[in-house]
Design a protein around this motif. Structure first.
Motif, PDB file in Angstrom:
ATOM      1  N   MET A  98       0.847  -1.202   0.000  1.00  0.00           N
ATOM      2  CA  MET A  98       0.000   0.000   0.000  1.00  0.00           C
ATOM      3  C   MET A  98       0.879   1.247   0.000  1.00  0.00           C
ATOM      4  O   MET A  98       0.613   2.220  -0.710  1.00  0.00           O
ATOM      5  N   GLY A  99       1.947   1.202   0.823  1.00  0.00           N
ATOM      6  CA  GLY A  99       2.878   2.326   0.864  1.00  0.00           C
ATOM      7  C   GLY A  99       3.537   2.545  -0.479  1.00  0.00           C
ATOM      8  O   GLY A  99       3.622   3.671  -0.977  1.00  0.00           O
ATOM      9  N   LEU A 102       1.235   4.240  -2.855  1.00  0.00           N
ATOM     10  CA  LEU A 102       1.167   5.696  -2.630  1.00  0.00           C
ATOM     11  C   LEU A 102       2.371   6.391  -3.262  1.00  0.00           C
ATOM     12  O   LEU A 102       2.241   7.437  -3.894  1.00  0.00           O
ATOM     13  N   ILE A 103       3.570   5.784  -3.086  1.00  0.00           N
ATOM     14  CA  ILE A 103       4.776   6.422  -3.603  1.00  0.00           C
ATOM     15  C   ILE A 103       4.730   6.517  -5.131  1.00  0.00           C
ATOM     16  O   ILE A 103       4.888   7.597  -5.704  1.00  0.00           O
ATOM     17  N   ASN A 106       2.176   8.932  -6.544  1.00  0.00           N
ATOM     18  CA  ASN A 106       2.441  10.346  -6.325  1.00  0.00           C
ATOM     19  C   ASN A 106       3.711  10.825  -6.991  1.00  0.00           C
ATOM     20  O   ASN A 106       3.874  12.023  -7.216  1.00  0.00           O
ATOM     21  N   PHE A 110       3.423  14.081  -9.006  1.00  0.00           N
ATOM     22  CA  PHE A 110       4.375  15.163  -8.755  1.00  0.00           C
ATOM     23  C   PHE A 110       5.000  15.615 -10.070  1.00  0.00           C
ATOM     24  O   PHE A 110       5.152  16.801 -10.322  1.00  0.00           O
TER      25      PHE A 110
ATOM     26  N   SER B 214      -9.652   6.211   0.433  1.00  0.00           N
ATOM     27  CA  SER B 214      -8.875   5.179   1.111  1.00  0.00           C
ATOM     28  C   SER B 214      -7.718   5.771   1.897  1.00  0.00           C
ATOM     29  O   SER B 214      -7.078   5.070   2.681  1.00  0.00           O
ATOM     30  N   ILE B 215      -7.455   7.061   1.740  1.00  0.00           N
ATOM     31  CA  ILE B 215      -6.346   7.653   2.486  1.00  0.00           C
ATOM     32  C   ILE B 215      -6.637   7.596   3.987  1.00  0.00           C
ATOM     33  O   ILE B 215      -5.728   7.480   4.803  1.00  0.00           O
ATOM     34  N   THR B 217      -8.064   5.100   5.478  1.00  0.00           N
ATOM     35  CA  THR B 217      -7.603   3.761   5.862  1.00  0.00           C
ATOM     36  C   THR B 217      -6.085   3.748   6.017  1.00  0.00           C
ATOM     37  O   THR B 217      -5.555   3.192   6.987  1.00  0.00           O
ATOM     38  N   ALA B 218      -5.403   4.393   5.067  1.00  0.00           N
ATOM     39  CA  ALA B 218      -3.932   4.392   5.111  1.00  0.00           C
ATOM     40  C   ALA B 218      -3.435   5.087   6.367  1.00  0.00           C
ATOM     41  O   ALA B 218      -2.532   4.592   7.053  1.00  0.00           O
ATOM     42  N   PHE B 221      -3.929   2.794   9.388  1.00  0.00           N
ATOM     43  CA  PHE B 221      -2.942   1.716   9.460  1.00  0.00           C
ATOM     44  C   PHE B 221      -1.594   2.264   9.895  1.00  0.00           C
ATOM     45  O   PHE B 221      -0.882   1.661  10.698  1.00  0.00           O
ATOM     46  N   ALA B 262      -0.769  21.126  -6.251  1.00  0.00           N
ATOM     47  CA  ALA B 262      -0.957  19.717  -6.599  1.00  0.00           C
ATOM     48  C   ALA B 262       0.311  18.926  -6.309  1.00  0.00           C
ATOM     49  O   ALA B 262       0.270  17.801  -5.794  1.00  0.00           O
ATOM     50  N   GLN B 263       1.465  19.546  -6.620  1.00  0.00           N
ATOM     51  CA  GLN B 263       2.730  18.859  -6.374  1.00  0.00           C
ATOM     52  C   GLN B 263       2.959  18.662  -4.885  1.00  0.00           C
ATOM     53  O   GLN B 263       3.459  17.624  -4.462  1.00  0.00           O
ATOM     54  N   ALA B 266       0.961  15.806  -3.725  1.00  0.00           N
ATOM     55  CA  ALA B 266       1.593  14.556  -4.157  1.00  0.00           C
ATOM     56  C   ALA B 266       2.794  14.247  -3.289  1.00  0.00           C
ATOM     57  O   ALA B 266       3.009  13.107  -2.867  1.00  0.00           O
ATOM     58  N   LEU B 267       3.570  15.293  -2.992  1.00  0.00           N
ATOM     59  CA  LEU B 267       4.775  15.119  -2.174  1.00  0.00           C
ATOM     60  C   LEU B 267       4.411  14.576  -0.801  1.00  0.00           C
ATOM     61  O   LEU B 267       5.033  13.643  -0.283  1.00  0.00           O
ATOM     62  N   LEU B 269       1.661  12.929   0.156  1.00  0.00           N
ATOM     63  CA  LEU B 269       1.179  11.541   0.106  1.00  0.00           C
ATOM     64  C   LEU B 269       2.323  10.571  -0.153  1.00  0.00           C
ATOM     65  O   LEU B 269       2.387   9.492   0.442  1.00  0.00           O
ATOM     66  N   GLY B 270       3.242  10.974  -1.030  1.00  0.00           N
ATOM     67  CA  GLY B 270       4.395  10.123  -1.309  1.00  0.00           C
ATOM     68  C   GLY B 270       5.224   9.915  -0.058  1.00  0.00           C
ATOM     69  O   GLY B 270       5.683   8.802   0.230  1.00  0.00           O
ATOM     70  N   GLY B 273       3.730   7.352   2.088  1.00  0.00           N
ATOM     71  CA  GLY B 273       4.066   6.017   1.596  1.00  0.00           C
ATOM     72  C   GLY B 273       5.449   5.600   2.049  1.00  0.00           C
ATOM     73  O   GLY B 273       5.645   4.484   2.563  1.00  0.00           O
ATOM     74  N   ILE B 274       6.420   6.504   1.890  1.00  0.00           N
ATOM     75  CA  ILE B 274       7.790   6.198   2.327  1.00  0.00           C
ATOM     76  C   ILE B 274       7.808   5.947   3.829  1.00  0.00           C
ATOM     77  O   ILE B 274       8.465   5.022   4.315  1.00  0.00           O
ATOM     78  N   ILE B 276       5.400   4.769   5.764  1.00  0.00           N
ATOM     79  CA  ILE B 276       4.851   3.448   6.092  1.00  0.00           C
ATOM     80  C   ILE B 276       5.917   2.377   5.893  1.00  0.00           C
ATOM     81  O   ILE B 276       6.171   1.535   6.767  1.00  0.00           O
ATOM     82  N   ILE B 277       6.601   2.433   4.744  1.00  0.00           N
ATOM     83  CA  ILE B 277       7.566   1.377   4.421  1.00  0.00           C
ATOM     84  C   ILE B 277       8.757   1.427   5.386  1.00  0.00           C
ATOM     85  O   ILE B 277       9.183   0.400   5.919  1.00  0.00           O
TER      86      ILE B 277
END
Lengths: 287, 306
Positions: A98-99, A102-103, A106, A110, B214-215, B217-218, B221, B262-263, B266-267, B269-270, B273-274, B276-277
């Motif tokens: 899921m992560g 997202l990356i 985006n 971006f 779904s964000i 949910t993210a 988590f 917008a960027q 995106a930044l 949300l990205g 993601g990073i 979470i991992i």
């Protein structure tokens, strides 16, 4: 009318077949549903768009380059993320994917914003044949998917590599006793899934337009198709994809088109109640 | 300033409530639920639809009840297949937050639902102080939910749930009703998510299906992973940290002139993601791991039970 719907359904289904194959192959080897299929599809579509529309390469070459880049990204994500979490259980891997999703999504957003982009292809009149309207995109989609599915099937069932992959999927420990390196097989599987996702990204981009949510539109039907066929079964994924495609198109006869996505959900729900291993799955997948 | 603070507090509170619900289901009882946002949406819609008739407290109770009932139904369906597959089912509900026929009808027919300021609240406080009041209300709600859940976690029910999570076979062999326990955990978690949705509706006073992506949910988590599965204290800290980081990155725009709105979105949300991992790889147990408990934590007088 009915013939047209069946045709559309088969084409929609074949569009789902490759992502479903990618999902089911990774599931077979690593035993987790890769949530990032949608985002990888989007990523592949954007790579192809960059090559095609920005650098002016022909679509075929652009697709090939995109497939290679996506394969590299898939392998890289295995090296950086999934390999480190391999022993952590399928839920952890799922959350990690899921992560990753997202990356990837985006990164595209971006770099290129939310605007929709179109691949650089000539607009052509649809072909009329016995009262059916066939778009060129539909022809391209159907042929390339059929070729890819045949190639992947041949690879899995006639080549030594395919035998190694099936052995690893079946029992990784036993396969490694016979000298099959699990890590190599896993990387090859990721690369294959990256390739097919990039290709389906291009096909999806032809069908609609390239935008950051392109993959999201396919996420649920793809999961439905893979589950319907039985997770881990390649031939099941293809069959499942065709069934889902047909069901979605034919449902427009009785349901308003807005609710088309409900059909995938309903199929997942019914199937899990009645036969939770899917059409072609063996016994239910348990840890 | 007070308006901004209360916005922040309410956002953190909603995230914390959703996270507490998920923590009870996933952290304590080991049931993965990817349909979190569906239950939040359900709570929000139940609140918006019933607040004119039931008052704000009644609407909140109804929201919790509806979410709990829906959770029970889903738990029944999915625990039949216990093990690997239930998660897929919840995709349905999770997307259902946008696509379920009833909601589509609401969205198509009448546009967004308006949820009026709770009538009782408006009688008590003038509009100028509504922000401050909401802040206090949200914080109070989190504290009460936290205390109740913490009590449940320490109670025999919580112990049984952890046993079922760690090994359902052994728990079943000891005579614990595994299915019933799982359904209870799912329903309680669902009720908390419904309350979170209700607070969301009160805060925005206006809801439409596009808010429930779904964000949510993210985030939930991530909060559970960051805080440490099974630890309620960790969860509140985790949810607070995540929302603070997300809010802080809002100001990145001033520092980085090159990116547009917008960027920036995106930044952010990205980066999530990073995040979470990295968390999963570097600190899988979270900030506060679930406290290791011995028998004498529960029975201090029992000399033999060790």
């Amino acid at each position: 009318m009915l013939g047209q719907l069946i045709l559309n359904g088969l084409v929609t289904g074949s569009l789902l077949a490759l992502p479903a194959l990618a999902l089911t192959m990774v599931f077979g080897i690593l035993k987790f549903p890769n949530f990032a299929v949608g985002a990888m599809l989007t990523f592949g579509a954007y790579t192809a768009w960059v090559m095609n529309a920005m650098f002016g390469l022909p679509l075929l070459i652009a697709t090939a380059i995109a497939a290679m880049i996506s394969a590299a990204v898939a392998v890289l994500s295995d090296v950086l993320v999934f390999q480190r979490l391999r022993d952590a259980g399928s839920i952890t891997l799922l959350v990690a994917s899921m992560g990753l999703s997202l990356i990837l999504e985006n990164v595209c957003r971006f770099a290129f914003g939310n605007a929709t982009r179109n691949l650089n292809v000539d607009i052509a009149r649809p072909i009329r044949w016995h009262g059916l309207r066939i778009n060129h995109e539909q022809l391209v989609t159907a042929t390339s998917v059929v070729i890819c599915v045949i190639v992947i099937q041949l690879l899995l069932y006639t080549s030594p590599l395919g035998r190694a992959m099936r052995a690893t999927a079946d029992n990784a420990a036993l396969a490694s006793v016979r000298g099959i390196e699990r890590d190599t097989i896993v990387r090859i599987t990721w690369a294959l899934s990256g390739c097919s996702l990039a290709l389906s990204g291009v096909l999806a981009g032809l069908d609609r337009a390239v935008d950051p949510l392109l993959g999201w539109n396919y996420q649920i039907p793809v999961f439905a198709a893979a589950i319907l066929g039985g997770l881990g079964s390649p031939i099941g994924a293809v069959t499942g994809a065709l069934v889902i495609g047909l069901a979605e198109e034919l449902s427009t006869l009785i349901l308003p088109t807005n609710y088309r996505q409900i059909v995938s959900f309903a199929i997942i729900l019914l199937l899990l109640l009645v036969r939770n291993q899917g059409l072609f799955g063996g016994k239910a997948v348990r840890k | 300033m007070i308006a901004y603070l209360s916005t922040l507090a309410v956002l953190v509170s909603v995230a914390a409530l959703v996270g507490l619900g998920l923590n009870f289901q996933w952290g304590v009882a080991g049931l993965v639920n990817f349909g979190v946002v569906g239950f939040v949406a359900l709570g929000a819609y139940a609140t918006a639809l019933t607040v004119p008739y039931a008052g704000w407290l009644g609407a909140m109770v109804i929201a919790a009840a509806v979410s709990a009932a829906m959770s029970t139904v889903l738990a029944f369906l999915s625990t039949r297949l216990c093990g690997e597959l239930p998660r897929h089912r919840h995709h349905r509900l999770w997307r259902g937050g946008r696509y379920s026929p009833a909601q589509r009808k609401l969205a198509d027919g009448r546009g967004a639902r308006h949820c009026r300021h709770p009538a009782a609240v408006r009688l008590l406080v003038p509009a100028a102080q509504y922000d401050a009041f909401l802040l206090g209300f949200a914080v109070l709600l989190v504290i009460v939910t936290f205390l109740v859940l913490e009590m449940l976690v320490r109670s025999p029910l919580g112990r049984a749930l952890r046993a079922v999570r760690d090994d359902p076979t052994v728990a079943g062999a000891l005579g614990k009703p595994v299915l019933l326990l799982r359904i209870k955990a799912f329903a309680i978690g669902g009720a908390v998510m419904g309350i979170a949705g209700s607070l969301h509706a009160f805060y925005l006073t206006y809801i439409d299906p596009s808010q429930f992506t779904s964000i949510i949910t993210a985030y939930a988590f991530m909060a559970v992973i960051l805080g440490g599965r099974g630890s309620n204290v960790g969860l509140v800290i985790g949810a607070g940290t995540i929302m603070a980081l997300i809010e802080a990155t809002r100001f990145l725009k001033d520092a980085l002139n090159v990116v547009d709105g917008a960027q920036l979105a995106a930044l952010r949300l990205g980066l999530i993601g990073i995040g979470i991992i990295l968390l999963l790889i570097l600190r899988p147990q979270g900030m506060l791991a679930e406290p290791y408990q011995r028998v004498r934590d529960f029975f201090p007088d029992d000399k033999e039970g060790r």
